[in-house]
Each structure stands twice: as structure tokens, then as C-alpha cells.
Write a protein that holds these residues in place. Sequence first.
Motif, PDB file in Angstrom:
ATOM      1  N   ALA A 165      14.381  -5.413 -19.691  1.00 42.28           N
ATOM      2  CA  ALA A 165      15.655  -4.618 -19.275  1.00 42.28           C
ATOM      3  C   ALA A 165      14.057  -3.809 -18.129  1.00 42.28           C
ATOM      4  O   ALA A 165      14.352  -3.704 -16.973  1.00 42.28           O
ATOM      5  CB  ALA A 165      15.804  -4.153 -19.489  1.00 42.28           C
ATOM      6  N   SER A 166      13.166  -2.450 -19.269  1.00 42.12           N
ATOM      7  CA  SER A 166      12.878  -2.008 -18.617  1.00 42.12           C
ATOM      8  C   SER A 166      11.078  -2.482 -17.566  1.00 42.12           C
ATOM      9  O   SER A 166      11.281  -2.254 -16.844  1.00 42.12           O
ATOM     10  CB  SER A 166      11.558  -1.087 -19.872  1.00 42.12           C
ATOM     11  OG  SER A 166      13.102  -0.460 -20.479  1.00 42.12           O
ATOM     12  N   GLY A 215      16.225  12.128  -9.297  1.00 43.88           N
ATOM     13  CA  GLY A 215      16.249  12.002 -10.676  1.00 43.88           C
ATOM     14  C   GLY A 215      16.516  13.686 -11.622  1.00 43.88           C
ATOM     15  O   GLY A 215      16.719  13.892 -10.818  1.00 43.88           O
ATOM     16  N   PRO A 216      15.601  13.197 -12.687  1.00 43.07           N
ATOM     17  CA  PRO A 216      16.680  14.107 -13.863  1.00 43.07           C
ATOM     18  C   PRO A 216      15.579  15.604 -13.726  1.00 43.07           C
ATOM     19  O   PRO A 216      15.847  16.238 -13.773  1.00 43.07           O
ATOM     20  CB  PRO A 216      15.872  13.872 -15.167  1.00 43.07           C
ATOM     21  CG  PRO A 216      15.363  12.423 -15.078  1.00 43.07           C
ATOM     22  CD  PRO A 216      15.359  12.002 -13.492  1.00 43.07           C
ATOM     23  N   ASN A 262      21.357  -2.118 -12.268  1.00 41.09           N
ATOM     24  CA  ASN A 262      22.175  -1.050 -11.537  1.00 41.09           C
ATOM     25  C   ASN A 262      21.723   0.786 -11.513  1.00 41.09           C
ATOM     26  O   ASN A 262      22.733   0.541 -10.470  1.00 41.09           O
ATOM     27  CB  ASN A 262      23.758  -1.698 -11.408  1.00 41.09           C
ATOM     28  CG  ASN A 262      23.802  -3.207 -10.836  1.00 41.09           C
ATOM     29  OD1 ASN A 262      22.879  -3.186 -10.088  1.00 41.09           O
ATOM     30  ND2 ASN A 262      24.700  -3.836 -11.260  1.00 41.09           N
ATOM     31  N   ASN A 263      21.291   0.492 -12.790  1.00 32.86           N
ATOM     32  CA  ASN A 263      21.492   2.244 -13.025  1.00 32.86           C
ATOM     33  C   ASN A 263      20.237   2.966 -13.905  1.00 32.86           C
ATOM     34  O   ASN A 263      20.107   3.069 -14.810  1.00 32.86           O
ATOM     35  CB  ASN A 263      22.682   2.135 -13.871  1.00 32.86           C
ATOM     36  CG  ASN A 263      23.898   1.936 -13.533  1.00 32.86           C
ATOM     37  OD1 ASN A 263      24.979   2.623 -13.075  1.00 32.86           O
ATOM     38  ND2 ASN A 263      24.527   0.726 -14.223  1.00 32.86           N
ATOM     39  N   ALA A 264      18.845   2.466 -12.408  1.00 34.03           N
ATOM     40  CA  ALA A 264      18.133   2.695 -12.814  1.00 34.03           C
ATOM     41  C   ALA A 264      17.286   3.860 -13.598  1.00 34.03           C
ATOM     42  O   ALA A 264      17.046   4.625 -14.611  1.00 34.03           O
ATOM     43  CB  ALA A 264      17.186   1.833 -11.879  1.00 34.03           C
ATOM     44  N   LEU A 315      17.226   7.870 -18.173  1.00 34.04           N
ATOM     45  CA  LEU A 315      17.593   8.861 -18.438  1.00 34.04           C
ATOM     46  C   LEU A 315      18.410   8.778 -20.150  1.00 34.04           C
ATOM     47  O   LEU A 315      17.936   9.548 -21.653  1.00 34.04           O
ATOM     48  CB  LEU A 315      18.141   9.525 -17.832  1.00 34.04           C
ATOM     49  CG  LEU A 315      19.217  10.990 -18.358  1.00 34.04           C
ATOM     50  CD1 LEU A 315      17.860  12.433 -18.701  1.00 34.04           C
ATOM     51  CD2 LEU A 315      20.313  11.116 -17.796  1.00 34.04           C
ATOM     52  N   MET A 316      18.888   7.683 -20.099  1.00 35.36           N
ATOM     53  CA  MET A 316      19.333   6.988 -21.651  1.00 35.36           C
ATOM     54  C   MET A 316      18.396   7.288 -22.908  1.00 35.36           C
ATOM     55  O   MET A 316      18.695   7.490 -23.995  1.00 35.36           O
ATOM     56  CB  MET A 316      20.313   6.011 -20.738  1.00 35.36           C
ATOM     57  CG  MET A 316      21.479   6.680 -20.174  1.00 35.36           C
ATOM     58  SD  MET A 316      22.424   4.860 -19.905  1.00 35.36           S
ATOM     59  CE  MET A 316      22.857   4.066 -21.289  1.00 35.36           C
TER      60      MET A 316
END
Length: 207
Positions: free
Chosen positions: A174-175, A35-36, A108-110, A115-116
Motif C-alpha cells: 500500500a505504501s 498535510g500534517p 483513498n486516504n493517503a 499520518l497513522m
Amino acid sequence: MQASTPKNTVQQSYHHGNLRQALLEKAQEQLTEVGPDKLSLRALARDVGVSQTAPYRHFADKTDLLAALSATGFRRLRDALMAEVEGLESAVDKLHISGKTYILFAQNNAELYRLMFGPMIPPDFDHRELQEAGNEAVTAIVGIIESGIQQGQFRADDPFVLANSAWGMVHGLASLLIDNRFSCTERPFLEEDVDKALRVVSAGLSC
């Protein structure tokens, strides 16, 4: 006489100007794994095989790195959207497919998706690459809306307003899916429900 030891491949790449890309690729791996919050420039430098000061030649700080990583995410999202709608003529079909592609990208890129759009990067953070990449992704959706207006499939309104409305609905869906928020409802959200929800989005833009 001892044979000379080959130089570290990554360090050679760094001297040839590839360190930034190597750091971003490793940052993507770390983002997925930890995670970030736990992602750090020092850890990246260690994993890539360069000095701890080398990453600062390309990124001012961690926020700068995260912004650059987000920019790669927006470019990947834009490329995926454009690739999936290529060859389609109907704007309704394009919007439907782009919505499914958007949701699949999020699933696929949760961590990258969070982050985005998450709070790790302040909305007023001045990062030209991120701003340009984000605008390009939105422009892809606006283009679909504009073609739909020209085809008479969508109402004649401000295409940016319509695009943002469609984006907001798909983004929210999506969220909720990647955070498993539908699990608290009486009826689980099924895979086929995505198609139904996206048809609702298109219907809301129709004439």
C-alpha cells in the motif's frame, strides 16, 4: 428594536460538547489539503469559529490532536475491514478481501494513512485512544488468521506472528502504491497485480 443575532451554530455545538468532533472533522479536511506539517490548532479554531484557546480544552497540543486524528483513521480502517469480510466463511477469502480493502483505504486516504504510520507521532507517545484504536484494527486481522488456523487453511502458528507478517506485506504494498514507487521499475504495477500479490500473502500463510 433590533432583532437579536442568532448565536453561531458551531459555538452552540461547542457548548453542547460537540467541539471535539467538529475540530477532528475540520482537521481531516486540513490534513488532506495541506498535510500534517501545516495543520494547526489556531487555524482549526478560526475555521470552526471558536476562540483560539477553545481547542486546548480537548487537545493538549498539536501532537495530541494528530494522535486523536490517527485514532479515527484506525477506527475507520477497522470498520471498513469488518464490513467487507462480513458474511464470508473462508479465511483465505477474508484475508484477500481485507488486503484489498486496506490498500483501497490507503489510496483513498493517503495523508491520513501516512499520518497513522508516519513519524509525526512518536512510537512512545502515550495516547490511550490511539493505542486502543490501533489494537482494534490489528485484532480484526488476528481474528481472520485465527479462523484460518481453525479451518486448517493457515499453518498452526502464533496468530499474531502470522497477522503481523501479512500486515507487513500488505502495508508495504500500500505504501509503495500511494507514493508511486513502482514508477521506477521496468514494468509498472498494474491493478490486477494487487490480486496476485495478495494471493502470494495467503500462500505464505498456508499449511
